[in-house]
Design an enzyme around this catalytic site. Structure first.
Site, PDB file in Angstrom:
ATOM      1  CG  ASP A  40      -0.206   5.772   4.256  1.00 22.75           C
ATOM      2  OD1 ASP A  40      -1.006   4.987   3.708  1.00 22.75           O
ATOM      3  OD2 ASP A  40       0.128   5.676   5.449  1.00 22.75           O
ATOM      4  CG  ASP A  73      -6.780   2.226   8.023  1.00 20.01           C
ATOM      5  OD1 ASP A  73      -7.649   2.853   8.651  1.00 20.01           O
ATOM      6  OD2 ASP A  73      -6.902   1.032   7.693  1.00 20.01           O
ATOM      7  CG  ASP A  82      -4.112   3.071   2.041  1.00 19.43           C
ATOM      8  OD1 ASP A  82      -4.603   1.937   2.194  1.00 19.43           O
ATOM      9  OD2 ASP A  82      -3.408   3.630   2.895  1.00 19.43           O
TER      10      ASP A  82
END
Length: 229
Positions: free
Chosen positions: A173, A17, A15
């Site tokens: 996240d 960001d 991922d």
């Protein structure tokens, strides 16, 4: 102590960001430009940060909780335009990310990015970070017409890397990252240094591993083993 059999994955997908990039300061600048235009005082980074991995709509909602949903929806293009102007000006890779990527490359592992950020914005970041020649594949939230938690972006990224999903690890996240990886048949790893709401429970996501620092991923033993190896 790492065992002699520990090895890095053949490929890793990340991922963007909240996983590779601490982009919250850029997002804050965009949100505060919108607030200033509406006569609102700046919001604090701590107030926006937990929402960044949830996407533009969540960030606009955090910046303007008093506005109704339809009004906020109409502001998404404005937020993205402000963010594009702030792109890479304030944020940076999380501490330890550069060393971790170098370690993966030294081990012969390919790496790429699967993000829900629009592809044009994600692609514009690569040269600013020095990653344009290093990132082997980039899939954005609008690249394929579906986005995470749909597993298709992860499957397509693995295909473009020339590896089976089972031989690739996905690092993210947010819960949707882990849901997408599981549906794609891909081992998953939670980046605990990323952005989370207070009510998020990474343990409940049931990833294959959870890591609290990018520096730990410089060790082969920290990575979940590829399935079928």
């Amino acid at each position: 102590m790492p065992t002699s059999s520990a090895r890095f994955p053949r490929a890793v997908l990340f991922d963007l960001d909240g996983t590779l990039l601490d982009s919250a300061p850029d997002m804050l600048a965009a949100a505060n430009a919108m607030r200033a235009a509406r006569g609102e005082a700046p919001m604090a980074l701590a107030a926006l940060r937990p929402h960044v991995s949830k996407g533009a709509r969540a960030m606009v909602a955090a910046a303007f909780p008093q506005a109704d949903a339809a009004e906020r929806e109409s502001w998404i293009p404005e937020f993205l335009a402000h963010y594009q102007r702030e792109l890479g000006r304030h944020g940076a890779p999380f501490p330890g990310i550069d060393a971790m990527l170098e370690r993966l490359e030294a081990a012969g592992s390919a790496w790429g990015i699967v993000t829900n950020k629009p592809e044009y914005l994600a692609r514009a970041l690569l040269p600013l970070l020095g990653w344009e020649a290093r990132c082997a594949v980039l899939i954005g939230g609008d690249t394929l017409g579906v986005r995470k938690p749909d597993p298709l972006p992860l499957r397509v990224a693995a295909e473009r890397l020339g590896v089976a999903p089972a031989q690739c690890v996905y690092v993210g996240d947010d819960e949707r990252d882990i849901v997408a990886a599981r549906a794609a048949g891909m081992p998953s790893l939670v980046a605990l240094w990323g952005y989370r709401l207070a009510e998020d429970d990474p343990i409940a996501w049931q990833a294959d591993a959870m890591i609290d620092s990018p520096a730990r991923l410089c060790e082969a033993a920290a990575w979940p083993a590829g399935r079928g190896e």
